[in-house]
Design an enzyme around this catalytic site. Structure first.
Site, PDB file in Angstrom:
ATOM      1  N   ASP A 268      11.732   7.345 -13.517  1.00 58.34           N
ATOM      2  CA  ASP A 268      10.764   7.393 -12.417  1.00 58.34           C
ATOM      3  C   ASP A 268      10.226   8.821 -12.273  1.00 58.34           C
ATOM      4  O   ASP A 268      10.798   9.758 -12.818  1.00 58.34           O
ATOM      5  CB  ASP A 268      11.489   6.948 -11.131  1.00 58.34           C
TER       6      ASP A 268
ATOM      7  N   ASN B 107       4.695  -3.695 -10.774  1.00 60.19           N
ATOM      8  CA  ASN B 107       3.795  -2.599 -11.152  1.00 60.19           C
ATOM      9  C   ASN B 107       2.358  -3.064 -11.429  1.00 60.19           C
ATOM     10  O   ASN B 107       1.448  -2.244 -11.517  1.00 60.19           O
ATOM     11  CB  ASN B 107       4.339  -1.836 -12.369  1.00 60.19           C
TER      12      ASN B 107
ATOM     13  N   LEU C 292      16.981   0.323  -6.481  1.00 58.74           N
ATOM     14  CA  LEU C 292      17.041  -0.382  -7.771  1.00 58.74           C
ATOM     15  C   LEU C 292      15.680  -0.960  -8.157  1.00 58.74           C
ATOM     16  O   LEU C 292      15.441  -1.277  -9.319  1.00 58.74           O
ATOM     17  CB  LEU C 292      18.078  -1.508  -7.724  1.00 58.74           C
TER      18      LEU C 292
HETATM   19  C1  IPE Z   1      10.365   1.210 -10.786  1.00 59.09           C
HETATM   20  O1  IPE Z   1       9.668   2.281 -10.338  1.00 59.09           O
HETATM   21  C2  IPE Z   1       9.762   0.674 -12.045  1.00 59.09           C
HETATM   22  C3  IPE Z   1       9.773   1.554 -13.207  1.00 59.09           C
HETATM   23  C4  IPE Z   1      10.296   2.739 -13.284  1.00 59.09           C
HETATM   24  C5  IPE Z   1       9.146   1.010 -14.361  1.00 59.09           C
HETATM   25  P1  IPE Z   1       8.560   2.192  -9.187  1.00 59.09           P
HETATM   26  O2  IPE Z   1       8.156   3.591  -8.926  1.00 59.09           O
HETATM   27  O3  IPE Z   1       7.485   1.249  -9.565  1.00 59.09           O
HETATM   28  O4  IPE Z   1       9.375   1.571  -7.980  1.00 59.09           O
HETATM   29  P2  IPE Z   1       9.218   1.796  -6.415  1.00 59.09           P
HETATM   30  O5  IPE Z   1       7.888   1.227  -6.039  1.00 59.09           O
HETATM   31  O6  IPE Z   1       9.253   3.269  -6.171  1.00 59.09           O
HETATM   32  O7  IPE Z   1      10.365   1.095  -5.806  1.00 59.09           O
HETATM   33  C1  IPE Z   2       7.594   5.551 -13.256  1.00 55.36           C
HETATM   34  O1  IPE Z   2       6.916   6.610 -12.676  1.00 55.36           O
HETATM   35  C2  IPE Z   2       6.840   4.970 -14.412  1.00 55.36           C
HETATM   36  C3  IPE Z   2       6.323   3.630 -14.227  1.00 55.36           C
HETATM   37  C4  IPE Z   2       6.434   2.887 -13.183  1.00 55.36           C
HETATM   38  C5  IPE Z   2       5.613   3.090 -15.351  1.00 55.36           C
HETATM   39  P1  IPE Z   2       6.014   6.412 -11.391  1.00 55.36           P
HETATM   40  O2  IPE Z   2       4.607   6.148 -11.828  1.00 55.36           O
HETATM   41  O3  IPE Z   2       6.590   5.375 -10.495  1.00 55.36           O
HETATM   42  O4  IPE Z   2       6.096   7.828 -10.720  1.00 55.36           O
HETATM   43  P2  IPE Z   2       6.106   8.134  -9.155  1.00 55.36           P
HETATM   44  O5  IPE Z   2       7.265   7.400  -8.570  1.00 55.36           O
HETATM   45  O6  IPE Z   2       4.803   7.654  -8.607  1.00 55.36           O
HETATM   46  O7  IPE Z   2       6.252   9.610  -9.072  1.00 55.36           O
HETATM   47 MG    MG Z   3       7.925   5.509  -8.941  1.00 57.80          MG
END
Ligand code: IPE
Ligand code: IPE
Ligand code: MG
Length: 307
Positions: A10, A58, A189
């Site tokens: 993340d 996502n 999670l």
């Molecule tokens: C979880 O991260 C999914 C991936 C890392 C692929 P998100 O950034 O999408 O999750 P939330 O929205 O913060 O819970």
């Molecule tokens: C996780 O990074 C990668 C994917 C979900 C593909 P994020 O895009 O969720 O990064 P933040 O949480 O916005 O910083």
């Molecule tokens: Mg994220």
């Protein structure tokens, strides 16, 4: 060494925002952290590494980001598959691939076809993965089985075991992860492996790279000696006794600089510590063979590895 490490990579968006960059640039930069994580885990002898790449939720992100991510997955998979194959890594996916654009789906399928005979670490990419959806599919499979049993004159209400239920999950043939690592400080999670991580250790790190950050946060404790899952019982086990030498596992040439007899004789924790530091080209602080020395985590040179 845990058999299965599950990672939620993340923080790509925040990384980009901090640098006034577009979020996709953050995702592109995140590939480097993924690459290093794969190499580190494979060198250490982890058997399964599962990386959360795209959740079923996502899709709610801006279309430009979703399209960019799908394109990035396809290009990265095509670019990396030969290297992974050379490393004897087996690539597979969990999640619903049918909803992906054709190019992305095909890139994952080709990677699987090319590497499925490999015997090294299995890299499991969780793409369009959602744990609730996975559990629903498993429940549906159970209902179908019960109906089939009834049709054959059997008892459809016979009790179901956890193992039978788990056969309907994407991870039916994969052991549950001993460790879940989420980078960038979040403690959720986010619909990841909810069934499978019931007794896993959860490590939340501030960095974008789980290998480095896990050292920073916990030393090698969770990797070398993850507490054996107690499943709610009382346990007196404190450390893994049988641990193969890191020397046989960490194949990177850096290791040779780092693993010295002093480290090896200090026991498995020290060995692993030095092997990990070596993978990250940092000082293990335990032998004279690797520079730079302290301060290990706060120095500018090591900071280049974080965020
Ligand atoms: C979880 O991260 C999914 C991936 C890392 C692929 P998100 O950034 O999408 O999750 P939330 O929205 O913060 O819970
Ligand atoms: C996780 O990074 C990668 C994917 C979900 C593909 P994020 O895009 O969720 O990064 P933040 O949480 O916005 O910083
Ligand atoms: Mg994220």
């Amino acid at each position: 060494i845990p058999e299965h490490v599950a990672v939620i990579m993340d923080g790509n968006g925040r990384w980009a925002k901090k640098r006034a960059l577009n979020r996709l640039k953050g995702h592109k930069a995140g590939i480097e952290a993924v690459r290093e994580t794969i190499r580190c885990a494979s060198d250490l002898g982890v058997r399964y590494l599962t990386i959360y790449s795209f959740s079923t939720e996502n899709w709610k992100r801006p279309q430009e980001e979703v399209v960019g991510l799908m394109d990035l997955f396809a290009k990265t998979m095509l670019a990396e598959v030969d290297g992974l194959h050379e490393e004897n890594v087996r690539v597979r996916t969990i999640g619903d691939l049918s909803a992906l654009p054709a190019e992305t789906r095909e890139a994952f399928e080709e990677a699987w076809l090319k590497t499925r005979g490999n015997t090294g670490m299995t890299l499991v990419v969780a793409v369009n993965y959602g744990s609730r959806q996975e559990i629903l599919h498993a429940a549906e499979a159970c209902v179908r089985r019960a109906l089939a049993t009834a049709a054959e004159g059997g008892d459809p209400t016979a009790p179901l075991t956890e193992a039978e239920f788990a056969q309907g999950l994407y991870t039916a043939d994969i052991p549950d992860p001993e460790v879940v690592i989420r980078t960038s400080g979040e403690m959720r999670l986010s619909n990841y492996l909810l069934w499978q991580v019931a007794y896993s250790e959860f490590v939340s790190t501030m960095s974008r790279s789980p290998c480095y950050a896990s050292l920073q946060a916990n030393g090698p404790r969770w990797l070398c000696c993850p507490p054996p899952p107690r499943y709610a019982r009382v346990s007196s086990t404190t450390c893994c006794a049988p641990m193969r030498s890191c020397q046989t596992r960490c194949s990177a040439s850096w290791r040779r600089r780092c693993i010295r007899s002093a480290c090896i004789s200090s026991g498995c924790r020290a060995r692993l510590w030095s092997a990990l530091c070596c993978c990250w080209r940092l000082s293990c602080g335990m032998c004279s063979g690797c520079a730079p020395v302290s301060p290990m985590w706060a120095s500018a040179s090591s900071a280049r590895r974080i965020a």
